[in-house]
Write a protein that holds these residues in place. Structure first.
Motif, PDB file in Angstrom:
ATOM      1  N   SER A 187      -4.465  12.643  -4.566  1.00  0.00           N
ATOM      2  CA  SER A 187      -5.686  12.141  -5.197  1.00  0.00           C
ATOM      3  C   SER A 187      -6.517  11.266  -4.284  1.00  0.00           C
ATOM      4  CB  SER A 187      -5.322  11.338  -6.454  1.00  0.00           C
ATOM      5  OG  SER A 187      -4.584  10.174  -6.098  1.00  0.00           O
ATOM      6  N   GLY A 188      -5.884  10.683  -3.255  1.00  0.00           N
ATOM      7  CA  GLY A 188      -6.580   9.721  -2.411  1.00  0.00           C
ATOM      8  C   GLY A 188      -6.547   8.316  -2.988  1.00  0.00           C
ATOM      9  N   HIS A 189      -5.877   8.131  -4.129  1.00  0.00           N
ATOM     10  CA  HIS A 189      -5.810   6.829  -4.795  1.00  0.00           C
ATOM     11  C   HIS A 189      -4.614   6.036  -4.263  1.00  0.00           C
ATOM     12  CE1 HIS A 189      -8.096   8.843  -8.351  1.00  0.00           C
ATOM     13  NE2 HIS A 189      -8.840   8.667  -7.282  1.00  0.00           N
ATOM     14  N   THR A 190      -4.758   5.585  -3.031  1.00  0.00           N
ATOM     15  CA  THR A 190      -3.662   4.915  -2.342  1.00  0.00           C
ATOM     16  C   THR A 190      -3.486   3.475  -2.808  1.00  0.00           C
ATOM     17  OG1 THR A 190      -5.186   4.299  -0.563  1.00  0.00           O
ATOM     18  CG2 THR A 190      -3.908   6.327  -0.274  1.00  0.00           C
ATOM     19  N   GLN A 191      -2.324   2.919  -2.469  1.00  0.00           N
ATOM     20  CA  GLN A 191      -2.021   1.522  -2.775  1.00  0.00           C
ATOM     21  C   GLN A 191      -1.667   0.804  -1.472  1.00  0.00           C
ATOM     22  OE1 GLN A 191       1.119   1.844  -5.700  1.00  0.00           O
ATOM     23  NE2 GLN A 191      -0.317   2.011  -7.397  1.00  0.00           N
ATOM     24  N   LYS A 192      -2.584  -0.031  -0.998  1.00  0.00           N
ATOM     25  CA  LYS A 192      -2.342  -0.809   0.210  1.00  0.00           C
ATOM     26  C   LYS A 192      -1.582  -2.073  -0.155  1.00  0.00           C
ATOM     27  CE  LYS A 192      -4.629  -2.664   4.319  1.00  0.00           C
ATOM     28  NZ  LYS A 192      -5.923  -2.850   5.023  1.00  0.00           N
ATOM     29  N   ILE A 193      -0.493  -2.317   0.540  1.00  0.00           N
ATOM     30  CA  ILE A 193       0.376  -3.444   0.207  1.00  0.00           C
ATOM     31  C   ILE A 193      -0.234  -4.756   0.676  1.00  0.00           C
ATOM     32  CG2 ILE A 193       2.649  -4.479   0.549  1.00  0.00           C
ATOM     33  CD1 ILE A 193       3.729  -1.644   0.980  1.00  0.00           C
ATOM     34  N   ARG A 194      -0.302  -5.718  -0.258  1.00  0.00           N
ATOM     35  CA  ARG A 194      -0.788  -7.058   0.067  1.00  0.00           C
ATOM     36  C   ARG A 194       0.335  -8.086  -0.034  1.00  0.00           C
ATOM     37  NH1 ARG A 194      -5.449  -7.157   2.937  1.00  0.00           N
ATOM     38  NH2 ARG A 194      -7.050  -5.818   2.000  1.00  0.00           N
ATOM     39  N   THR A 195       1.190  -7.939  -1.033  1.00  0.00           N
ATOM     40  CA  THR A 195       2.327  -8.856  -1.203  1.00  0.00           C
ATOM     41  C   THR A 195       3.521  -8.079  -1.750  1.00  0.00           C
ATOM     42  OG1 THR A 195       1.726  -9.430  -3.494  1.00  0.00           O
ATOM     43  CG2 THR A 195       0.800 -10.795  -1.738  1.00  0.00           C
ATOM     44  N   ILE A 196       4.720  -8.575  -1.458  1.00  0.00           N
ATOM     45  CA  ILE A 196       5.945  -8.009  -2.027  1.00  0.00           C
ATOM     46  C   ILE A 196       6.860  -9.154  -2.438  1.00  0.00           C
ATOM     47  CG2 ILE A 196       8.010  -6.629  -1.638  1.00  0.00           C
ATOM     48  CD1 ILE A 196       6.579  -4.886   0.234  1.00  0.00           C
ATOM     49  N   ALA A 197       7.412  -9.061  -3.654  1.00  0.00           N
ATOM     50  CA  ALA A 197       8.358 -10.066  -4.126  1.00  0.00           C
ATOM     51  C   ALA A 197       9.596  -9.374  -4.664  1.00  0.00           C
ATOM     52  CB  ALA A 197       7.718 -10.927  -5.212  1.00  0.00           C
ATOM     53  N   LEU A 198      10.758  -9.937  -4.325  1.00  0.00           N
ATOM     54  CA  LEU A 198      12.038  -9.419  -4.808  1.00  0.00           C
ATOM     55  C   LEU A 198      12.519 -10.330  -5.930  1.00  0.00           C
ATOM     56  CD1 LEU A 198      14.432  -7.428  -4.376  1.00  0.00           C
ATOM     57  CD2 LEU A 198      15.358  -9.091  -2.739  1.00  0.00           C
ATOM     58  N   ASP A 199      12.970  -9.758  -7.037  1.00  0.00           N
ATOM     59  CA  ASP A 199      13.367 -10.582  -8.180  1.00  0.00           C
ATOM     60  C   ASP A 199      14.686 -11.298  -7.912  1.00  0.00           C
ATOM     61  OD1 ASP A 199      15.274  -8.546  -8.549  1.00  0.00           O
ATOM     62  OD2 ASP A 199      15.182  -8.776 -10.723  1.00  0.00           O
ATOM     63  N   CYS A 200      15.043 -12.224  -8.839  1.00  0.00           N
ATOM     64  CA  CYS A 200      16.204 -13.084  -8.638  1.00  0.00           C
ATOM     65  C   CYS A 200      17.519 -12.319  -8.572  1.00  0.00           C
ATOM     66  CB  CYS A 200      16.268 -14.136  -9.752  1.00  0.00           C
ATOM     67  SG  CYS A 200      16.338 -13.434 -11.420  1.00  0.00           S
ATOM     68  N   ASP A 201      17.582 -11.157  -9.257  1.00  0.00           N
ATOM     69  CA  ASP A 201      18.797 -10.343  -9.230  1.00  0.00           C
ATOM     70  C   ASP A 201      18.848  -9.395  -8.039  1.00  0.00           C
ATOM     71  OD1 ASP A 201      19.890 -11.421 -11.562  1.00  0.00           O
ATOM     72  OD2 ASP A 201      18.685 -10.106 -12.826  1.00  0.00           O
ATOM     73  N   LYS A 202      17.763  -9.389  -7.260  1.00  0.00           N
ATOM     74  CA  LYS A 202      17.664  -8.564  -6.058  1.00  0.00           C
ATOM     75  C   LYS A 202      17.821  -7.067  -6.346  1.00  0.00           C
ATOM     76  CE  LYS A 202      19.154 -12.253  -2.966  1.00  0.00           C
ATOM     77  NZ  LYS A 202      20.084 -12.681  -1.895  1.00  0.00           N
ATOM     78  N   ASP A 203      17.271  -6.646  -7.492  1.00  0.00           N
ATOM     79  CA  ASP A 203      17.345  -5.223  -7.832  1.00  0.00           C
ATOM     80  C   ASP A 203      16.036  -4.673  -8.384  1.00  0.00           C
ATOM     81  OD1 ASP A 203      17.297  -6.424 -10.289  1.00  0.00           O
ATOM     82  OD2 ASP A 203      19.158  -5.556 -11.028  1.00  0.00           O
ATOM     83  N   SER A 204      14.918  -5.355  -8.146  1.00  0.00           N
ATOM     84  CA  SER A 204      13.597  -4.831  -8.515  1.00  0.00           C
ATOM     85  C   SER A 204      12.529  -5.524  -7.683  1.00  0.00           C
ATOM     86  CB  SER A 204      13.324  -5.007 -10.019  1.00  0.00           C
ATOM     87  OG  SER A 204      13.342  -6.366 -10.375  1.00  0.00           O
TER      88      SER A 204
END
Length: 232
Positions: free
Chosen positions: A66-83
């Motif tokens: 589609s061309g509807h890309t997602q450029k990454i600006r931030t990433i956070a890992l949850d407290c359980d380290k599984d999402s």
């Protein structure tokens, strides 16, 4: 990068980690996807989000068609380290239906049913993404529907013999429409045939992308050469 990958408890989530995409400016939740280690690694290397498709069984870049890309600006890992929570710069829309966000079905808590005021599909966006792909994903969703209220679910419930029979019936009707030179009937019957073919593909979890790839492979080959190659 390796340190980031090793922080995640991959075994805990069966090798696939849920990844929520969120607009990095408005904080609106756009979609939920899944990543395996390779998809996350590609995302970190490229700066654009890659997911692992459970239905297609492969890694795919968001917006590859589609061309509807997602450029990454931030990433956070949850407290359980599984999402993961990924802040993205969304080009176009996130949902394959043409909606801005995949979460547009509002549940009426008092009546416990979906609100009927669902965002309409933008015809231009749908055309870009592909009506076939949009329909295929809708058919996948119907697998969990009630056969009493959904024709598609009824076909799934009856199984492959019924689905195959319907494909043959619709192909025959299209053939007669072509023979009779009835333009409107040709269009109508072709749509019916395409729908039932997609039901069959969805039933077997065969993505239309694989059909497209096969068609692209055949470009530049004569029909005779291609047929002979299959017989070898």
């Amino acid at each position: 990068m390796q340190e980031i990958l090793e922080q995640i408890l991959w075994d805990k989530c069966g090798g696939l980690i849920p990844a929520v995409a969120q607009d990095y400016q408005t904080h609106e939740v756009l979609m939920l996807g899944f990543m395996n280690k390779e998809a996350l690694e590609l995302s970190l290397e490229s700066g654009f989000v890659y997911y692992f498709s459970r239905s297609k069984g492969r890694i795919w870049k968001k917006g590859e068609q589609s061309g509807h890309t997602q450029k990454i600006r931030t990433i956070a890992l949850d407290c359980d380290k599984d999402s993961l929570l990924i802040g993205v710069e969304q080009v176009g829309v996130a949902c394959h239906t043409g909606a801005k966000s995949c979460f547009f079905n509002t549940i009426n808590l008092r009546e416990s049913k979906l609100d009927s005021s669902i965002e309409p599909i933008d015809s231009n966006i749908s055309a870009i993404y592909g009506a076939v792909d949009a329909l295929y994903h809708t058919l996948l969703e119907r697998k969990g529907a009630d056969p009493k209220t959904s024709y598609t679910a009824k076909l799934y419930h009856k199984g492959e013999n019924t689905i195959a029979k319907k494909i043959v019936e619709e192909a025959t009707e299209l053939g007669f429409a072509i023979k009779d030179n009835e333009r409107k009937e040709i269009i109508y019957e072709a749509a019916d045939l395409l729908y039932h073919v997609l039901v069959g593909l969805a039933y077997k979890n065969v993505s239309p992308d694989l059909i497209k790839q096969e068609i692209l492979r055949r470009f530049g080959l004569s029909g005779i050469d291609e047929k002979n190659a299959r017989q070898e």
